[in-house]
Design a protein around this motif. Structure first.
Motif, mmCIF file in Angstrom:
data_model
loop_
_atom_site.group_PDB
_atom_site.id
_atom_site.type_symbol
_atom_site.label_atom_id
_atom_site.label_comp_id
_atom_site.label_asym_id
_atom_site.label_seq_id
_atom_site.Cartn_x
_atom_site.Cartn_y
_atom_site.Cartn_z
ATOM 1 N N PRO A 260 -9.630 -5.097 14.472
ATOM 2 C CA PRO A 260 -10.010 -6.164 13.537
ATOM 3 C C PRO A 260 -8.872 -6.509 12.577
ATOM 4 O O PRO A 260 -8.134 -5.634 12.127
ATOM 5 C CB PRO A 260 -11.198 -5.566 12.774
ATOM 6 N N THR A 261 -8.740 -7.796 12.288
ATOM 7 C CA THR A 261 -7.676 -8.266 11.387
ATOM 8 C C THR A 261 -7.779 -7.580 10.037
ATOM 9 O O THR A 261 -6.753 -7.211 9.449
ATOM 10 C CB THR A 261 -7.758 -9.795 11.226
ATOM 11 N N ARG A 262 -8.976 -7.384 9.537
ATOM 12 C CA ARG A 262 -9.155 -6.711 8.245
ATOM 13 C C ARG A 262 -8.557 -5.310 8.272
ATOM 14 O O ARG A 262 -7.873 -4.887 7.343
ATOM 15 C CB ARG A 262 -10.642 -6.656 7.883
ATOM 16 N N THR A 263 -8.788 -4.580 9.347
ATOM 17 C CA THR A 263 -8.229 -3.239 9.484
ATOM 18 C C THR A 263 -6.710 -3.296 9.543
ATOM 19 O O THR A 263 -6.027 -2.497 8.904
ATOM 20 C CB THR A 263 -8.787 -2.554 10.750
ATOM 21 N N LEU B 89 -4.781 -5.546 8.218
ATOM 22 C CA LEU B 89 -4.277 -5.878 6.885
ATOM 23 C C LEU B 89 -4.273 -4.658 5.972
ATOM 24 O O LEU B 89 -3.315 -4.435 5.225
ATOM 25 C CB LEU B 89 -5.083 -7.024 6.276
ATOM 26 N N VAL B 90 -5.322 -3.854 6.043
ATOM 27 C CA VAL B 90 -5.371 -2.631 5.231
ATOM 28 C C VAL B 90 -4.252 -1.681 5.662
ATOM 29 O O VAL B 90 -3.557 -1.102 4.816
ATOM 30 C CB VAL B 90 -6.753 -1.943 5.342
ATOM 31 N N LEU B 91 -4.056 -1.529 6.959
ATOM 32 C CA LEU B 91 -2.977 -0.676 7.459
ATOM 33 C C LEU B 91 -1.607 -1.212 7.028
ATOM 34 O O LEU B 91 -0.719 -0.439 6.648
ATOM 35 C CB LEU B 91 -3.035 -0.573 8.983
ATOM 36 N N ALA B 92 -1.441 -2.525 7.085
ATOM 37 C CA ALA B 92 -0.163 -3.137 6.694
ATOM 38 C C ALA B 92 0.124 -2.906 5.215
ATOM 39 O O ALA B 92 1.256 -2.586 4.836
ATOM 40 C CB ALA B 92 -0.170 -4.630 7.011
ATOM 41 N N VAL B 93 -0.888 -3.041 4.384
ATOM 42 C CA VAL B 93 -0.709 -2.786 2.945
ATOM 43 C C VAL B 93 -0.376 -1.315 2.716
ATOM 44 O O VAL B 93 0.566 -0.974 1.997
ATOM 45 C CB VAL B 93 -1.960 -3.205 2.140
ATOM 46 N N ALA B 94 -1.140 -0.436 3.350
ATOM 47 C CA ALA B 94 -0.953 1.004 3.134
ATOM 48 C C ALA B 94 0.436 1.477 3.568
ATOM 49 O O ALA B 94 1.047 2.306 2.898
ATOM 50 C CB ALA B 94 -2.026 1.796 3.876
ATOM 51 N N THR B 95 0.935 0.932 4.667
ATOM 52 C CA THR B 95 2.244 1.381 5.157
ATOM 53 C C THR B 95 3.405 0.663 4.478
ATOM 54 O O THR B 95 4.558 1.047 4.666
ATOM 55 C CB THR B 95 2.366 1.205 6.685
ATOM 56 N N SER B 96 3.118 -0.373 3.699
ATOM 57 C CA SER B 96 4.211 -1.111 3.050
ATOM 58 C C SER B 96 4.286 -0.868 1.545
ATOM 59 O O SER B 96 5.092 -1.498 0.866
ATOM 60 C CB SER B 96 4.084 -2.607 3.330
ATOM 61 N N ILE B 97 3.489 0.035 1.039
ATOM 62 C CA ILE B 97 3.521 0.298 -0.396
ATOM 63 C C ILE B 97 4.874 0.853 -0.825
ATOM 64 O O ILE B 97 5.363 0.520 -1.903
ATOM 65 C CB ILE B 97 2.347 1.216 -0.796
ATOM 66 N N ASP B 98 5.509 1.647 0.021
ATOM 67 C CA ASP B 98 6.847 2.132 -0.332
ATOM 68 C C ASP B 98 7.853 0.986 -0.416
ATOM 69 O O ASP B 98 8.814 1.035 -1.174
ATOM 70 C CB ASP B 98 7.327 3.215 0.630
ATOM 71 N N ALA B 99 7.612 -0.094 0.332
ATOM 72 C CA ALA B 99 8.481 -1.267 0.252
ATOM 73 C C ALA B 99 8.336 -1.973 -1.095
ATOM 74 O O ALA B 99 9.279 -2.602 -1.569
ATOM 75 C CB ALA B 99 8.175 -2.231 1.391
ATOM 76 N N LEU B 100 7.169 -1.846 -1.702
ATOM 77 C CA LEU B 100 6.956 -2.411 -3.040
ATOM 78 C C LEU B 100 7.916 -1.774 -4.034
ATOM 79 O O LEU B 100 8.602 -2.463 -4.780
ATOM 80 C CB LEU B 100 5.502 -2.180 -3.463
ATOM 81 N N ALA B 101 7.986 -0.460 -4.010
ATOM 82 C CA ALA B 101 8.905 0.248 -4.907
ATOM 83 C C ALA B 101 10.358 -0.023 -4.529
ATOM 84 O O ALA B 101 11.225 -0.140 -5.399
ATOM 85 C CB ALA B 101 8.612 1.743 -4.869
ATOM 86 N N THR B 102 10.619 -0.161 -3.239
ATOM 87 C CA THR B 102 11.977 -0.444 -2.779
ATOM 88 C C THR B 102 12.463 -1.791 -3.309
ATOM 89 O O THR B 102 13.641 -1.955 -3.609
ATOM 90 C CB THR B 102 12.042 -0.418 -1.243
ATOM 91 N N GLY B 103 11.556 -2.746 -3.434
ATOM 92 C CA GLY B 103 11.920 -4.064 -3.929
ATOM 93 C C GLY B 103 12.528 -4.037 -5.321
ATOM 94 O O GLY B 103 13.338 -4.895 -5.676
ATOM 95 N N ILE B 104 12.163 -3.050 -6.111
ATOM 96 C CA ILE B 104 12.710 -2.910 -7.456
ATOM 97 C C ILE B 104 14.184 -2.516 -7.389
ATOM 98 O O ILE B 104 15.008 -3.003 -8.153
ATOM 99 C CB ILE B 104 11.893 -1.878 -8.261
ATOM 100 N N LEU B 105 14.508 -1.659 -6.435
ATOM 101 C CA LEU B 105 15.868 -1.131 -6.322
ATOM 102 C C LEU B 105 16.741 -1.870 -5.316
ATOM 103 O O LEU B 105 17.956 -1.692 -5.306
ATOM 104 C CB LEU B 105 15.800 0.344 -5.925
ATOM 105 N N LEU C 184 -5.070 5.085 4.380
ATOM 106 C CA LEU C 184 -4.786 5.607 5.722
ATOM 107 C C LEU C 184 -5.775 6.696 6.126
ATOM 108 O O LEU C 184 -6.176 6.780 7.292
ATOM 109 C CB LEU C 184 -3.350 6.114 5.795
ATOM 110 N N SER C 185 -6.199 7.520 5.175
ATOM 111 C CA SER C 185 -7.173 8.569 5.491
ATOM 112 C C SER C 185 -8.531 7.977 5.855
ATOM 113 O O SER C 185 -9.186 8.445 6.788
ATOM 114 C CB SER C 185 -7.318 9.534 4.311
ATOM 115 N N ILE C 186 -8.957 6.955 5.131
ATOM 116 C CA ILE C 186 -10.246 6.323 5.446
ATOM 117 C C ILE C 186 -10.229 5.765 6.866
ATOM 118 O O ILE C 186 -11.156 6.004 7.653
ATOM 119 C CB ILE C 186 -10.574 5.216 4.416
ATOM 120 N N ILE C 187 -9.194 5.040 7.217
ATOM 121 C CA ILE C 187 -9.126 4.459 8.562
ATOM 122 C C ILE C 187 -8.966 5.552 9.612
ATOM 123 O O ILE C 187 -9.586 5.497 10.680
ATOM 124 C CB ILE C 187 -8.009 3.413 8.645
#
Length: 193
Positions: free
Chosen positions: A103-106, A108-124, A77-80
């Motif tokens: 750009p779609t690439r941008t 996708l990077v934003l979508a990954v960066a903002t959904s990382i907390d959802a990765l951890a949420t998936g465990i719980l 998020l800081s890079i963008i």
């Protein structure tokens, strides 16, 4: 299954993506439904995929994810955000700062960066909402994705209204918002989780 808790989780997970959707709408010259759907679709898709990945990784991978997720979000998020600030500085405000498309690439990077907390949420998530079967888990992540998609679609248009009022400043504010979200995620994970 506790649908009230699930909707609360979905809204909570989608707030970072909603804020980034506001920023994307603010810096876009003309927002069309297809563009808003592209933005919302990217965020909704990743908000759905990441909990599934977290669920598949399971509790064994939780410590690894929790050790790095906030760093990844902060860096991406800081890079963008910094790129947006540089662009705003180059074009000196006004209509010239607005983009025709993100750009779609941008995205996708934003979508990954903002959904990382959802990765951890998936465990719980299975224990949090009582999703005891694969079907219930998939229903849960689909609901998370739909809630995110709807909020982000609306967010793009709200951001466009904001951007129209503050033409020239929208890109600066958008860049600062992205950096701020990265810092927020980092601080929450470092000191409040």
């Amino acid at each position: 299954m506790d649908y009230v808790s699930l909707i609360g989780i979905a809204v909570g997970l989608s707030m970072d993506a909603f804020a980034v959707s506001l920023a994307n709408g603010a810096v876009t010259r003309k927002v069309r439904p297809a563009f808003a759907l592209k933005v919302a679709g990217c965020f909704g898709l990743f908000q759905s995929l990441m909990p599934i990945i977290g669920w598949l990784i399971g509790k064994a991978g939780a410590s690894i994810i929790n050790a790095v997720d906030h760093w990844i979000a902060l860096i991406l998020l800081s890079i963008i955000g910094i790129q947006m600030l540089r662009e705003a500085h180059k074009c000196h405000g006004g209509e010239a700062c607005l983009q025709d498309n993100i750009p779609t690439r941008t995205l996708l990077v934003l979508a990954v960066a903002t959904s990382i907390d959802a990765l951890a949420t998936g465990i719980l998530l299975p224990s949090a909402v009582g999703a005891s079967t694969t079907q219930l888990m998939l229903l849960s992540v689909c609901l998370i994705g739909v809630v995110t998609l709807v909020l982000c679609y609306i967010g793009v248009y709200i951001g466009k209204k904001f951007g129209d009022r503050f033409t020239g400043k929208a890109q600066i504010i958008g860049g600062l918002v992205l950096i701020g979200i990265g810092i927020k995620i980092f601080v929450e994970h470092m000191w409040f989780s």
